[in-house]
Scaffold this motif. Structure first.
Motif, mmCIF file in Angstrom:
data_model
loop_
_atom_site.group_PDB
_atom_site.id
_atom_site.type_symbol
_atom_site.label_atom_id
_atom_site.label_comp_id
_atom_site.label_asym_id
_atom_site.label_seq_id
_atom_site.Cartn_x
_atom_site.Cartn_y
_atom_site.Cartn_z
ATOM 1 N N CYS A 1 0.946 -1.576 -0.136
ATOM 2 C CA CYS A 1 0.114 0.367 -0.064
ATOM 3 C C CYS A 1 1.170 1.222 0.430
ATOM 4 O O CYS A 1 1.979 1.002 0.483
ATOM 5 N N VAL A 2 0.093 2.708 -0.446
ATOM 6 C CA VAL A 2 0.885 3.480 -0.483
ATOM 7 C C VAL A 2 2.186 3.946 0.725
ATOM 8 O O VAL A 2 2.486 4.448 0.076
ATOM 9 N N THR B 1 -2.264 -4.595 -4.624
ATOM 10 C CA THR B 1 -1.940 -2.782 -4.389
ATOM 11 C C THR B 1 -3.311 -2.442 -3.387
ATOM 12 O O THR B 1 -4.113 -3.634 -4.084
ATOM 13 N N CYS C 1 -4.792 0.594 -1.994
ATOM 14 C CA CYS C 1 -4.446 2.427 -2.395
ATOM 15 C C CYS C 1 -6.207 2.368 -2.275
ATOM 16 O O CYS C 1 -7.451 1.597 -3.044
ATOM 17 N N GLU D 1 -3.814 9.802 -2.986
ATOM 18 C CA GLU D 1 -2.901 8.986 -3.041
ATOM 19 C C GLU D 1 -2.724 8.780 -4.504
ATOM 20 O O GLU D 1 -1.365 8.238 -4.769
ATOM 21 N N CYS E 1 -3.489 7.101 -6.965
ATOM 22 C CA CYS E 1 -3.590 5.312 -7.049
ATOM 23 C C CYS E 1 -2.947 5.107 -8.212
ATOM 24 O O CYS E 1 -2.808 3.844 -8.292
ATOM 25 N N PHE F 1 0.908 5.203 -8.887
ATOM 26 C CA PHE F 1 0.864 4.567 -7.320
ATOM 27 C C PHE F 1 0.829 3.226 -8.106
ATOM 28 O O PHE F 1 1.497 1.769 -8.130
ATOM 29 N N ASN G 1 -7.926 4.767 2.844
ATOM 30 C CA ASN G 1 -6.320 5.636 3.494
ATOM 31 C C ASN G 1 -6.729 5.564 5.102
ATOM 32 O O ASN G 1 -8.102 5.994 5.058
#
Length: 156
Positions: free
Chosen positions: A12-13, A84, A86, A92, A94, A97, A118
């Motif tokens: 995750c971010v 992932t 996000c 973020e 996404c 990312f 988040n």
């Protein structure tokens, strides 16, 4: 029958908290069928308020790992899946990312993206609102993990 566990990397971010939750739930639900690892993009401490809420909502302990996804790339570790986690609604970014993870993990055959809010947003809430928000995030992750476990049982 295949007895080799399926290796999954959750990413995750931020600091990998959602990934750590997914890892803990996978370990609880998969009966050893899935070997999970978690990471984030940023090293660092998880806010104590989030950890406190998680301990009241989760019936399994989570361990946040300081290893970033970039460190896994350097070791060239093999995974069957990279997933992932996000939040496309927040800031973020996404898509950036997910694209970055695709580049970093291009050698991994199965890449999935789960849209999970988040947990940092919980810091803006208090009391029951914070608890309910964290519970909803955990419930979403639990649902996605159940789908993953069911799909991997079908394939093995």
């Amino acid at each position: 029958m295949n007895t080799t566990p399926i290796k999954v990397l959750f990413v995750c971010v931020k600091k990998g908290v959602r990934a750590a939750i997914a890892k803990a739930i996978v370990e609880q639900q998969s009966n050893g069928m899935i070997q999970a690892t978690c990471s984030g993009f940023e090293p660092g401490e998880v806010p104590l308020a989030i950890l406190d809420e998680l301990s009241s909502v989760l019936d399994v302990p989570i361990k946040t790992e300081s290893k970033t996804v970039f460190e896994y790339k350097r070791t060239n570790e093999n995974f069957d899946y990279v997933i992932t986690l996000c939040d496309q609604i927040s800031h973020e970014q996404c898509h950036v990312f997910v694209d970055c993870v695709k580049v970093i993990c291009s050698h991994i055959p199965n890449r999935l993206s789960w849209t999970i809010p988040n947990l940092g947003a919980a810091l803006e809430l208090s009391g029951n609102e914070r608890t309910m928000f964290v519970k909803e995030v955990v419930d979403q992750i639990t649902f996605e993990v159940a789908q993953l476990v069911a799909n991997t049982q079908i394939k093995s």
